[in-house]
Design an enzyme around this catalytic site. Structure first.
Site, mmCIF file in Angstrom:
data_model
loop_
_atom_site.group_PDB
_atom_site.id
_atom_site.type_symbol
_atom_site.label_atom_id
_atom_site.label_comp_id
_atom_site.label_asym_id
_atom_site.label_seq_id
_atom_site.Cartn_x
_atom_site.Cartn_y
_atom_site.Cartn_z
ATOM 1 N N ASN A 10 -146.537 -29.052 -41.476
ATOM 2 C CA ASN A 10 -147.993 -28.948 -41.775
ATOM 3 C C ASN A 10 -148.782 -27.825 -41.048
ATOM 4 O O ASN A 10 -148.952 -27.917 -40.102
ATOM 5 C CB ASN A 10 -148.735 -30.337 -41.217
ATOM 6 C CG ASN A 10 -149.984 -30.508 -41.417
ATOM 7 O OD1 ASN A 10 -150.591 -29.731 -42.299
ATOM 8 N ND2 ASN A 10 -150.788 -31.564 -40.817
ATOM 9 N N LYS A 12 -151.646 -26.880 -41.432
ATOM 10 C CA LYS A 12 -153.171 -27.323 -41.389
ATOM 11 C C LYS A 12 -154.123 -26.281 -41.910
ATOM 12 O O LYS A 12 -153.846 -25.587 -42.956
ATOM 13 C CB LYS A 12 -153.391 -27.595 -39.815
ATOM 14 C CG LYS A 12 -152.681 -28.768 -39.428
ATOM 15 C CD LYS A 12 -152.953 -29.063 -38.133
ATOM 16 C CE LYS A 12 -152.232 -30.218 -37.556
ATOM 17 N NZ LYS A 12 -152.158 -30.788 -36.071
ATOM 18 N N HIS A 95 -152.878 -38.539 -42.262
ATOM 19 C CA HIS A 95 -152.937 -37.668 -41.237
ATOM 20 C C HIS A 95 -154.107 -38.042 -40.101
ATOM 21 O O HIS A 95 -155.065 -38.117 -40.533
ATOM 22 C CB HIS A 95 -152.825 -36.110 -41.400
ATOM 23 C CG HIS A 95 -152.393 -35.264 -40.379
ATOM 24 N ND1 HIS A 95 -153.383 -34.905 -39.357
ATOM 25 C CD2 HIS A 95 -151.336 -34.679 -39.841
ATOM 26 C CE1 HIS A 95 -152.813 -34.243 -38.432
ATOM 27 N NE2 HIS A 95 -151.424 -34.098 -38.746
ATOM 28 N N GLU A 97 -156.004 -36.275 -38.419
ATOM 29 C CA GLU A 97 -157.212 -35.721 -38.377
ATOM 30 C C GLU A 97 -158.104 -35.846 -39.618
ATOM 31 O O GLU A 97 -159.358 -36.005 -39.671
ATOM 32 C CB GLU A 97 -156.838 -34.112 -38.747
ATOM 33 C CG GLU A 97 -156.298 -33.807 -37.432
ATOM 34 C CD GLU A 97 -155.465 -32.582 -37.351
ATOM 35 O OE1 GLU A 97 -154.756 -31.963 -36.540
ATOM 36 O OE2 GLU A 97 -155.143 -31.857 -38.493
ATOM 37 N N GLU A 165 -147.231 -40.127 -35.470
ATOM 38 C CA GLU A 165 -147.810 -39.189 -34.854
ATOM 39 C C GLU A 165 -148.992 -39.617 -33.851
ATOM 40 O O GLU A 165 -149.948 -39.927 -34.418
ATOM 41 C CB GLU A 165 -148.567 -38.015 -35.628
ATOM 42 C CG GLU A 165 -149.122 -38.564 -37.019
ATOM 43 C CD GLU A 165 -150.067 -37.672 -37.722
ATOM 44 O OE1 GLU A 165 -149.741 -36.420 -37.586
ATOM 45 O OE2 GLU A 165 -150.937 -38.225 -38.219
ATOM 46 N N GLY A 171 -151.662 -31.186 -30.734
ATOM 47 C CA GLY A 171 -152.474 -29.990 -30.296
ATOM 48 C C GLY A 171 -152.776 -30.128 -28.913
ATOM 49 O O GLY A 171 -153.345 -29.206 -28.326
ATOM 50 N N SER A 211 -146.590 -32.729 -31.067
ATOM 51 C CA SER A 211 -146.450 -31.603 -30.540
ATOM 52 C C SER A 211 -144.873 -31.393 -30.388
ATOM 53 O O SER A 211 -144.462 -30.977 -29.230
ATOM 54 C CB SER A 211 -146.919 -31.642 -29.106
ATOM 55 O OG SER A 211 -148.587 -31.861 -28.921
#
Length: 248
Positions: A10, A12, A95, A97, A165, A171, A211
């Site tokens: 991904n 992003k 996802h 985010e 995830e 991150g 990560s």
């Protein structure tokens, strides 16, 4: 049972024509294992570029997000048909985010997943808990809730890959231990057995997506319910190839 190892990348909101061409070219020049399925997800403006540059038969291209309608007055959105028209075959949905920043609900993510599948895309369905939820020991409850929204309206999971995830590990440089990931993946699969049936649950691939990098990927290879990875930042770097080869 044996499930094909799967690695998603991904990108992003990162990349330019030059950098994405370089990433895809690096994959083209790499000796990738034939038994590993790879999907890269560049930003939407670069989907066609990634498709046209990709020469690896084990690599496919996916979108990072889709809408739950075919067309219309939905400014800024992208439909499954448009993703397919560009030559991509996959999309991510749910996802973290999108869930936490854009505030997408479980039901909306489920609707997008269902529509994407109906329109012929394959889906990487992302689930996972926040740090507060992990501290409250409700990891599996959160994952179950997110999965249930989809299983209520989708009966055929043959074109869904689940990506677990943990939000707290994205991150941050933090990562669940291989044992932690295996325990959660095992719990996810056990829940799926109850909701979509044992046969389908055994076949669904469950990826770890917190990560992951070239150094720690190999530590997960012996975990029976970790069927691959959804990689973020490391997919932009040469070490992405090391992650793809980590099961060897």
């Amino acid at each position: 049972m044996s499930r094909q190892f799967f690695v998603g990348g991904n990108f992003k909101m990162n990349g330019t024509k030059e950098s994405i061409t370089k990433i895809v070219d690096g994959l083209n020049k790499s000796d990738l294992p034939e038994n590993v399925e790879v999907v890269i997800a560049p930003p939407a403006p670069y989907l066609a570029l990634a498709v046209s540059e990709n020469k690896q038969k084990t690599v496919e291209v996916g979108a990072q997000n889709v809408f739950d309608k075919a067309s219309g007055a939905y400014t800024g959105e992208i439909s499954p048909e448009q993703v397919k028209d560009l030559g991509a075959k996959w999309t991510l949905t749910g996802h973290s985010e999108r869930r936490t920043i854009i505030k997408e609900s479980d039901d909306f993510i489920a609707a997008k997943t269902k529509f994407a599948l109906e329109q012929g895309l394959k889906v990487i369905l992302c689930i996972g808990e926040t740090l507060d939820e992990r501290k409250a020991n409700v990891t599996l409850d959160v994952c179950a809730r997110q999965l249930d929204a989809v299983s209520k309206i989708v009966s055929d999971w043959s074109n869904i890959v689940v990506a677990y995830e943990p939000v707290w590990a994205i991150g941050t440089g933090l990562a669940a231990t291989p044992d932690d990931a295996q325990e959660t993946h095992k719990g996810i699969r056990a829940h799926l057995e109850k909701t979509i049936g044992a046969d389908q649950a055994k076949k669904v691939r469950i990826l770890y997506g917190g990560s992951v990098n070239g150094k720690n990927a190999g530590e997960f290879k012996d975990k029976p319910d970790v069927d691959g990875f959804l990689v973020g930042g490391a997919s932009l770097k040469p070490e992405f190839v090391d992650i793809i080869k980590s099961r060897l």
